[in-house]
Design a protein around this motif. Structure first.
Motif, mmCIF file in Angstrom:
data_model
loop_
_atom_site.group_PDB
_atom_site.id
_atom_site.type_symbol
_atom_site.label_atom_id
_atom_site.label_comp_id
_atom_site.label_asym_id
_atom_site.label_seq_id
_atom_site.Cartn_x
_atom_site.Cartn_y
_atom_site.Cartn_z
ATOM 1 N N GLY A 159 0.754 -1.583 0.097
ATOM 2 C CA GLY A 159 -0.140 -0.213 -0.484
ATOM 3 C C GLY A 159 0.369 0.758 0.006
ATOM 4 O O GLY A 159 2.354 1.157 0.261
ATOM 5 N N ASP A 160 0.121 2.508 -0.264
ATOM 6 C CA ASP A 160 0.877 3.885 -0.281
ATOM 7 C C ASP A 160 1.175 3.786 1.148
ATOM 8 O O ASP A 160 2.381 5.125 1.057
ATOM 9 C CB ASP A 160 -0.060 4.545 -0.942
ATOM 10 N N LEU A 161 1.109 3.719 2.226
ATOM 11 C CA LEU A 161 1.505 4.297 3.894
ATOM 12 C C LEU A 161 2.596 4.443 4.022
ATOM 13 O O LEU A 161 3.169 5.286 4.767
ATOM 14 C CB LEU A 161 0.068 3.439 4.716
ATOM 15 N N PRO A 162 3.419 3.213 3.531
ATOM 16 C CA PRO A 162 5.006 2.981 3.858
ATOM 17 C C PRO A 162 5.583 4.318 2.775
ATOM 18 O O PRO A 162 6.624 5.377 3.778
ATOM 19 C CB PRO A 162 5.387 2.479 3.391
ATOM 20 N N ALA A 163 5.418 4.573 2.393
ATOM 21 C CA ALA A 163 5.694 5.628 1.451
ATOM 22 C C ALA A 163 5.706 7.330 1.743
ATOM 23 O O ALA A 163 6.420 8.338 1.812
ATOM 24 C CB ALA A 163 5.771 5.969 -0.200
ATOM 25 N N LEU A 164 4.523 7.809 2.068
ATOM 26 C CA LEU A 164 3.718 8.574 2.549
ATOM 27 C C LEU A 164 4.248 8.994 4.234
ATOM 28 O O LEU A 164 4.913 9.742 4.304
ATOM 29 C CB LEU A 164 2.310 8.233 3.024
ATOM 30 N N VAL A 165 4.503 7.876 4.951
ATOM 31 C CA VAL A 165 5.568 7.702 5.774
ATOM 32 C C VAL A 165 6.769 8.394 5.886
ATOM 33 O O VAL A 165 7.090 9.340 6.843
ATOM 34 C CB VAL A 165 5.304 6.258 6.748
ATOM 35 N N ALA A 166 7.301 7.319 4.982
ATOM 36 C CA ALA A 166 8.394 7.990 4.426
ATOM 37 C C ALA A 166 8.983 9.085 4.528
ATOM 38 O O ALA A 166 9.877 10.375 4.491
ATOM 39 C CB ALA A 166 9.188 6.653 3.080
ATOM 40 N N GLY A 167 8.214 9.936 3.335
ATOM 41 C CA GLY A 167 7.280 10.932 3.288
ATOM 42 C C GLY A 167 7.397 12.099 3.565
ATOM 43 O O GLY A 167 8.064 13.579 4.026
ATOM 44 N N ALA A 168 6.757 12.000 5.405
ATOM 45 C CA ALA A 168 7.210 12.673 6.502
ATOM 46 C C ALA A 168 8.067 12.734 7.299
ATOM 47 O O ALA A 168 7.631 13.788 7.996
ATOM 48 C CB ALA A 168 5.476 12.530 7.295
ATOM 49 N N THR A 169 9.192 12.202 6.979
ATOM 50 C CA THR A 169 10.480 12.694 7.802
ATOM 51 C C THR A 169 11.616 13.443 7.123
ATOM 52 O O THR A 169 12.125 13.976 6.477
ATOM 53 C CB THR A 169 11.523 11.418 8.294
ATOM 54 N N ASP A 170 11.902 14.430 8.458
ATOM 55 C CA ASP A 170 13.097 15.096 7.438
ATOM 56 C C ASP A 170 14.304 14.031 7.629
ATOM 57 O O ASP A 170 14.882 14.476 6.397
ATOM 58 C CB ASP A 170 13.693 16.210 8.970
ATOM 59 N N HIS A 195 0.704 7.539 12.966
ATOM 60 C CA HIS A 195 0.610 8.872 13.162
ATOM 61 C C HIS A 195 1.368 9.425 13.802
ATOM 62 O O HIS A 195 1.039 11.314 14.342
ATOM 63 C CB HIS A 195 -0.721 8.385 13.804
ATOM 64 N N GLU A 196 1.835 9.233 14.635
ATOM 65 C CA GLU A 196 2.942 9.850 15.471
ATOM 66 C C GLU A 196 3.975 10.582 14.738
ATOM 67 O O GLU A 196 4.912 11.807 14.593
ATOM 68 C CB GLU A 196 4.070 8.865 16.297
ATOM 69 N N VAL A 197 5.034 9.602 12.993
ATOM 70 C CA VAL A 197 5.634 9.293 11.944
ATOM 71 C C VAL A 197 4.795 10.937 11.252
ATOM 72 O O VAL A 197 5.587 11.965 11.437
ATOM 73 C CB VAL A 197 6.117 8.934 11.539
ATOM 74 N N ALA A 198 4.066 10.463 10.607
ATOM 75 C CA ALA A 198 3.023 11.812 10.028
ATOM 76 C C ALA A 198 1.888 11.731 10.573
ATOM 77 O O ALA A 198 0.573 11.554 10.543
ATOM 78 C CB ALA A 198 2.515 11.147 8.642
ATOM 79 N N PRO A 199 1.678 12.534 11.632
ATOM 80 C CA PRO A 199 0.181 13.302 12.102
ATOM 81 C C PRO A 199 -0.837 13.523 11.331
ATOM 82 O O PRO A 199 -2.031 13.923 11.608
ATOM 83 C CB PRO A 199 0.672 13.963 13.091
ATOM 84 N N GLU A 200 0.104 14.401 10.413
ATOM 85 C CA GLU A 200 -1.442 15.062 9.194
ATOM 86 C C GLU A 200 -2.177 13.492 8.642
ATOM 87 O O GLU A 200 -2.998 14.203 8.011
ATOM 88 C CB GLU A 200 -0.686 15.725 8.310
ATOM 89 N N LEU A 201 -1.582 12.665 8.640
ATOM 90 C CA LEU A 201 -2.458 11.420 8.549
ATOM 91 C C LEU A 201 -3.777 11.550 9.292
ATOM 92 O O LEU A 201 -4.521 10.397 7.897
ATOM 93 C CB LEU A 201 -1.692 10.091 8.047
ATOM 94 N N LEU A 202 -3.480 11.485 10.400
ATOM 95 C CA LEU A 202 -4.861 10.875 11.726
ATOM 96 C C LEU A 202 -6.351 12.494 10.510
ATOM 97 O O LEU A 202 -6.003 12.953 10.193
ATOM 98 C CB LEU A 202 -5.121 11.048 12.301
ATOM 99 N N ALA A 203 -7.383 11.215 10.330
ATOM 100 C CA ALA A 203 -8.584 12.329 10.165
ATOM 101 C C ALA A 203 -9.106 12.948 10.742
ATOM 102 O O ALA A 203 -9.165 13.100 12.324
ATOM 103 C CB ALA A 203 -9.762 10.852 10.268
ATOM 104 N N LYS A 204 -9.109 14.297 10.208
ATOM 105 C CA LYS A 204 -9.702 15.205 10.314
ATOM 106 C C LYS A 204 -11.487 15.320 11.002
ATOM 107 O O LYS A 204 -12.148 15.135 9.827
ATOM 108 C CB LYS A 204 -8.734 16.655 10.071
ATOM 109 N N GLY A 205 -11.847 15.772 11.949
ATOM 110 C CA GLY A 205 -13.148 15.712 12.374
ATOM 111 C C GLY A 205 -14.139 16.513 11.176
ATOM 112 O O GLY A 205 -13.252 17.707 10.500
ATOM 113 N N GLY A 206 -14.964 16.072 10.550
ATOM 114 C CA GLY A 206 -15.787 16.924 9.826
ATOM 115 C C GLY A 206 -16.109 15.725 8.354
ATOM 116 O O GLY A 206 -15.956 14.748 8.411
ATOM 117 N N VAL A 207 -16.832 16.801 7.313
ATOM 118 C CA VAL A 207 -17.115 16.011 6.541
ATOM 119 C C VAL A 207 -16.611 16.904 4.900
ATOM 120 O O VAL A 207 -16.309 17.230 4.785
ATOM 121 C CB VAL A 207 -18.558 16.119 5.345
ATOM 122 N N TYR A 208 -15.729 15.083 4.451
ATOM 123 C CA TYR A 208 -14.997 16.109 3.570
ATOM 124 C C TYR A 208 -15.678 15.575 2.062
ATOM 125 O O TYR A 208 -15.049 16.783 0.880
ATOM 126 C CB TYR A 208 -13.831 14.427 3.064
#
Length: 261
Positions: free
Chosen positions: A10-21, A120-133
Protein backbone atom coordinates in the motif's frame (compact mmCIF):
# COMPACT_ATOMS: atom_id res chain seq x y z
CA UNK A 1 19.74 7.34 10.18
CA UNK A 2 17.78 6.55 13.34
CA UNK A 3 14.35 5.51 12.00
CA UNK A 4 13.54 2.25 10.24
CA UNK A 5 10.20 1.66 8.52
CA UNK A 6 8.98 -1.93 8.46
CA UNK A 7 7.13 -1.55 5.19
CA UNK A 8 4.23 -3.55 3.83
CA UNK A 9 1.78 -3.18 0.97
CA UNK A 10 0.00 0.00 0.00
CA UNK A 11 0.76 3.70 -0.06
CA UNK A 12 1.18 4.22 3.70
CA UNK A 13 4.92 3.36 3.93
CA UNK A 14 5.86 5.91 1.26
CA UNK A 15 3.66 8.57 2.87
CA UNK A 16 5.24 7.96 6.27
CA UNK A 17 8.74 8.01 4.77
CA UNK A 18 7.94 11.27 3.01
CA UNK A 19 6.91 12.90 6.29
CA UNK A 20 10.36 12.47 7.88
CA UNK A 21 13.16 15.03 7.92
CA UNK A 22 15.80 12.31 7.75
CA UNK A 23 15.74 9.54 5.13
CA UNK A 24 14.60 6.38 6.97
CA UNK A 25 15.88 2.85 6.47
CA UNK A 26 13.27 0.84 4.56
CA UNK A 27 12.85 -2.79 5.58
CA UNK A 28 10.68 -4.85 3.24
CA UNK A 29 9.26 -8.29 3.89
CA UNK A 30 10.48 -10.86 1.40
CA UNK A 31 7.98 -11.31 -1.44
CA UNK A 32 6.00 -8.12 -0.70
CA UNK A 33 6.11 -5.53 -3.50
CA UNK A 34 6.48 -2.02 -2.11
CA UNK A 35 4.71 1.00 -3.59
CA UNK A 36 6.80 4.12 -4.19
CA UNK A 37 9.76 2.78 -2.19
CA UNK A 38 12.72 0.48 -2.56
CA UNK A 39 13.78 -1.74 0.31
CA UNK A 40 17.21 -1.18 1.84
CA UNK A 41 16.89 -4.50 3.66
CA UNK A 42 14.62 -7.50 3.18
CA UNK A 43 13.74 -10.03 5.84
CA UNK A 44 11.30 -12.77 6.68
CA UNK A 45 9.92 -14.11 9.95
CA UNK A 46 12.65 -16.74 10.13
CA UNK A 47 15.41 -14.07 9.95
CA UNK A 48 13.85 -11.47 12.25
CA UNK A 49 16.55 -11.95 14.89
CA UNK A 50 19.22 -11.06 12.33
CA UNK A 51 17.21 -8.01 11.28
CA UNK A 52 17.09 -6.77 14.87
CA UNK A 53 20.86 -7.07 15.15
CA UNK A 54 21.37 -5.38 11.80
CA UNK A 55 19.16 -2.44 12.77
CA UNK A 56 21.13 -1.92 15.97
CA UNK A 57 24.43 -2.08 14.10
CA UNK A 58 23.19 0.60 11.70
CA UNK A 59 22.34 2.97 14.53
CA UNK A 60 18.57 2.63 14.28
CA UNK A 61 16.78 3.57 17.49
CA UNK A 62 13.17 3.99 16.30
CA UNK A 63 10.96 1.66 14.28
CA UNK A 64 7.64 2.35 12.56
CA UNK A 65 5.40 -0.36 11.10
CA UNK A 66 3.47 0.83 8.04
CA UNK A 67 1.49 -1.00 5.36
CA UNK A 68 -0.23 -4.34 5.05
CA UNK A 69 1.38 -7.68 5.80
CA UNK A 70 -0.22 -11.10 5.74
CA UNK A 71 0.26 -13.22 8.82
CA UNK A 72 3.24 -15.42 7.84
CA UNK A 73 3.69 -19.12 8.40
CA UNK A 74 6.85 -20.19 10.18
CA UNK A 75 9.15 -22.40 8.08
CA UNK A 76 11.57 -24.11 10.50
CA UNK A 77 13.97 -24.99 7.68
CA UNK A 78 14.64 -21.27 7.06
CA UNK A 79 15.35 -20.25 10.67
CA UNK A 80 18.74 -18.67 11.23
CA UNK A 81 20.76 -18.90 14.44
CA UNK A 82 19.84 -15.43 15.67
CA UNK A 83 16.12 -16.06 15.26
CA UNK A 84 15.90 -19.56 16.74
CA UNK A 85 15.59 -18.30 20.36
CA UNK A 86 12.58 -16.19 19.32
CA UNK A 87 10.48 -19.14 18.14
CA UNK A 88 8.41 -19.45 21.37
CA UNK A 89 7.44 -15.78 21.03
CA UNK A 90 6.56 -16.32 17.36
CA UNK A 91 4.32 -19.24 18.22
CA UNK A 92 2.51 -17.12 20.80
CA UNK A 93 1.98 -14.38 18.22
CA UNK A 94 0.78 -16.71 15.47
CA UNK A 95 -1.83 -18.21 17.80
CA UNK A 96 -3.15 -14.81 18.93
CA UNK A 97 -5.69 -12.60 17.21
CA UNK A 98 -4.60 -9.72 15.00
CA UNK A 99 -4.05 -7.16 17.75
CA UNK A 100 -2.61 -9.76 20.09
CA UNK A 101 -0.06 -10.83 17.49
CA UNK A 102 0.94 -7.24 16.83
CA UNK A 103 1.40 -6.59 20.54
CA UNK A 104 3.84 -9.51 20.71
CA UNK A 105 5.86 -8.09 17.80
CA UNK A 106 5.89 -4.59 19.29
CA UNK A 107 7.00 -6.04 22.63
CA UNK A 108 9.85 -7.89 20.91
CA UNK A 109 11.19 -4.73 19.28
CA UNK A 110 10.82 -2.71 22.48
CA UNK A 111 12.59 -5.36 24.58
CA UNK A 112 15.41 -5.28 22.06
CA UNK A 113 15.79 -1.56 22.78
CA UNK A 114 13.91 0.11 19.92
CA UNK A 115 11.24 2.77 20.36
CA UNK A 116 8.20 1.74 18.31
CA UNK A 117 6.37 4.71 16.80
CA UNK A 118 2.89 4.61 15.31
CA UNK A 119 2.51 5.87 11.73
CA UNK A 120 0.44 8.75 13.12
CA UNK A 121 3.34 9.79 15.34
CA UNK A 122 5.69 10.04 12.37
CA UNK A 123 3.08 11.57 10.06
CA UNK A 124 0.36 13.13 12.26
CA UNK A 125 -1.22 14.85 9.26
CA UNK A 126 -2.51 11.45 8.14
CA UNK A 127 -4.97 11.18 11.04
CA UNK A 128 -8.58 11.79 10.05
CA UNK A 129 -9.65 15.32 10.89
CA UNK A 130 -13.18 15.75 12.15
CA UNK A 131 -15.75 16.85 9.62
CA UNK A 132 -17.27 16.02 6.26
CA UNK A 133 -14.76 15.67 3.43
CA UNK A 134 -17.39 15.32 0.72
CA UNK A 135 -20.04 17.60 -0.76
CA UNK A 136 -22.71 15.10 0.37
CA UNK A 137 -23.52 15.27 4.07
CA UNK A 138 -24.66 12.48 6.42
CA UNK A 139 -28.38 12.39 7.12
CA UNK A 140 -30.08 11.17 10.30
CA UNK A 141 -30.12 7.54 9.11
CA UNK A 142 -26.42 7.57 8.33
CA UNK A 143 -25.61 9.06 11.73
CA UNK A 144 -27.66 6.32 13.38
CA UNK A 145 -25.94 3.65 11.27
CA UNK A 146 -22.53 5.06 12.22
CA UNK A 147 -23.40 4.75 15.89
CA UNK A 148 -24.58 1.16 15.41
CA UNK A 149 -21.36 0.35 13.54
CA UNK A 150 -19.08 1.90 16.15
CA UNK A 151 -20.87 0.02 18.92
CA UNK A 152 -20.54 -3.23 16.97
CA UNK A 153 -16.78 -2.79 16.50
CA UNK A 154 -16.37 -2.22 20.24
CA UNK A 155 -18.56 -5.22 21.13
CA UNK A 156 -16.55 -7.45 18.79
CA UNK A 157 -13.21 -6.25 20.20
CA UNK A 158 -12.69 -9.26 22.51
CA UNK A 159 -12.69 -11.52 19.42
CA UNK A 160 -9.78 -9.43 18.02
CA UNK A 161 -10.93 -9.54 14.41
CA UNK A 162 -11.77 -6.65 12.11
CA UNK A 163 -11.81 -2.88 12.30
CA UNK A 164 -14.56 -2.35 9.75
CA UNK A 165 -18.18 -3.27 9.18
CA UNK A 166 -21.11 -2.43 6.92
CA UNK A 167 -24.37 -1.20 8.44
CA UNK A 168 -27.63 -0.42 6.64
CA UNK A 169 -30.76 0.95 8.28
CA UNK A 170 -29.57 0.07 11.75
CA UNK A 171 -28.51 -3.51 10.93
CA UNK A 172 -24.97 -4.90 10.68
CA UNK A 173 -24.68 -6.52 7.25
CA UNK A 174 -21.00 -7.53 7.18
CA UNK A 175 -17.95 -7.60 9.45
CA UNK A 176 -14.35 -7.47 8.35
CA UNK A 177 -12.24 -10.56 8.99
CA UNK A 178 -8.57 -11.43 8.40
CA UNK A 179 -9.01 -11.03 4.64
CA UNK A 180 -9.48 -7.28 4.99
CA UNK A 181 -11.93 -4.55 4.05
CA UNK A 182 -11.73 -5.00 0.28
CA UNK A 183 -12.66 -8.69 0.52
CA UNK A 184 -15.61 -7.88 2.80
CA UNK A 185 -16.93 -5.31 0.32
CA UNK A 186 -16.33 -7.58 -2.66
CA UNK A 187 -18.49 -10.26 -1.03
CA UNK A 188 -21.28 -7.81 -0.20
CA UNK A 189 -24.56 -8.22 -2.05
CA UNK A 190 -28.13 -7.04 -1.70
CA UNK A 191 -27.25 -4.13 0.58
CA UNK A 192 -28.81 -0.76 -0.17
CA UNK A 193 -28.41 2.51 1.72
CA UNK A 194 -25.46 1.06 3.65
CA UNK A 195 -22.28 2.63 4.98
CA UNK A 196 -18.75 1.35 5.48
CA UNK A 197 -17.51 2.21 8.96
CA UNK A 198 -13.88 1.94 10.11
CA UNK A 199 -12.64 2.49 13.63
CA UNK A 200 -10.21 0.96 16.15
CA UNK A 201 -11.06 -1.92 18.40
CA UNK A 202 -11.38 -1.27 22.12
CA UNK A 203 -7.95 -0.96 23.79
CA UNK A 204 -6.23 -1.55 20.46
CA UNK A 205 -2.55 -0.67 20.35
CA UNK A 206 -2.07 2.54 18.37
CA UNK A 207 1.55 1.73 17.57
CA UNK A 208 0.66 -0.70 14.79
CA UNK A 209 -2.23 -1.25 12.39
CA UNK A 210 -4.46 1.75 12.98
CA UNK A 211 -7.49 1.53 10.67
CA UNK A 212 -6.74 3.11 7.31
CA UNK A 213 -8.82 4.38 4.40
CA UNK A 214 -7.70 5.80 1.07
CA UNK A 215 -8.84 6.27 -2.51
CA UNK A 216 -9.16 2.50 -3.01
CA UNK A 217 -11.57 2.40 -0.08
CA UNK A 218 -13.85 4.96 -1.71
CA UNK A 219 -13.73 3.05 -4.99
CA UNK A 220 -14.54 -0.25 -3.26
CA UNK A 221 -17.44 1.33 -1.37
CA UNK A 222 -18.81 2.69 -4.64
CA UNK A 223 -18.55 -0.70 -6.35
CA UNK A 224 -20.40 -2.26 -3.40
CA UNK A 225 -23.27 0.20 -3.82
CA UNK A 226 -22.83 1.91 -0.46
CA UNK A 227 -23.91 5.44 0.41
CA UNK A 228 -20.86 6.49 2.32
CA UNK A 229 -17.65 5.87 4.22
CA UNK A 230 -17.54 6.89 7.89
CA UNK A 231 -14.49 6.89 10.16
CA UNK A 232 -13.71 8.02 13.68
CA UNK A 233 -11.77 11.30 13.64
CA UNK A 234 -8.37 11.05 15.28
CA UNK A 235 -8.41 7.24 15.26
CA UNK A 236 -8.15 6.39 11.55
CA UNK A 237 -5.47 7.19 8.97
CA UNK A 238 -6.66 8.84 5.76
CA UNK A 239 -4.35 8.43 2.77
CA UNK A 240 -4.54 11.14 0.08
CA UNK A 241 -7.53 12.95 1.65
CA UNK A 242 -7.89 15.38 -1.26
CA UNK A 243 -8.19 12.51 -3.75
CA UNK A 244 -10.61 10.75 -1.41
CA UNK A 245 -12.81 13.86 -1.37
CA UNK A 246 -12.72 14.10 -5.18
CA UNK A 247 -13.72 10.45 -5.54
CA UNK A 248 -16.48 10.79 -2.95
CA UNK A 249 -17.95 13.69 -4.91
CA UNK A 250 -17.57 11.86 -8.23
CA UNK A 251 -19.43 8.83 -6.82
CA UNK A 252 -21.87 10.96 -4.77
CA UNK A 253 -20.72 9.30 -1.57
CA UNK A 254 -20.59 10.76 1.90
CA UNK A 255 -17.09 10.74 3.36
CA UNK A 256 -17.34 11.71 7.01
CA UNK A 257 -14.94 11.67 9.98
CA UNK A 258 -17.25 11.84 12.96
CA UNK A 259 -16.22 13.51 16.21
CA UNK A 260 -17.43 13.58 19.78
CA UNK A 261 -18.98 10.10 19.77
Amino acid sequence: MTLAIIAGRGDLPALVAGATDEVPLICGYEGIALSGLEADLTFRLETLGTLLLDLGTRGVTQVCFAGGLDRPALDPSKLDAETLPLVPMFMQALQAGDDGALRVVVDLFEKTGFTVLGAHEVAPELLAKGGVYSAEWPDAQMREDAEVAATHILEMSPEDKGQACVVARGKVKAMEDARGTDAMLADLSGVTDGILFKGPKENQTRKVDLPTVGPETLEAAHRAGLRGVVVDAGDVLVLSPEKCAVLADEYKLVFWARTGE
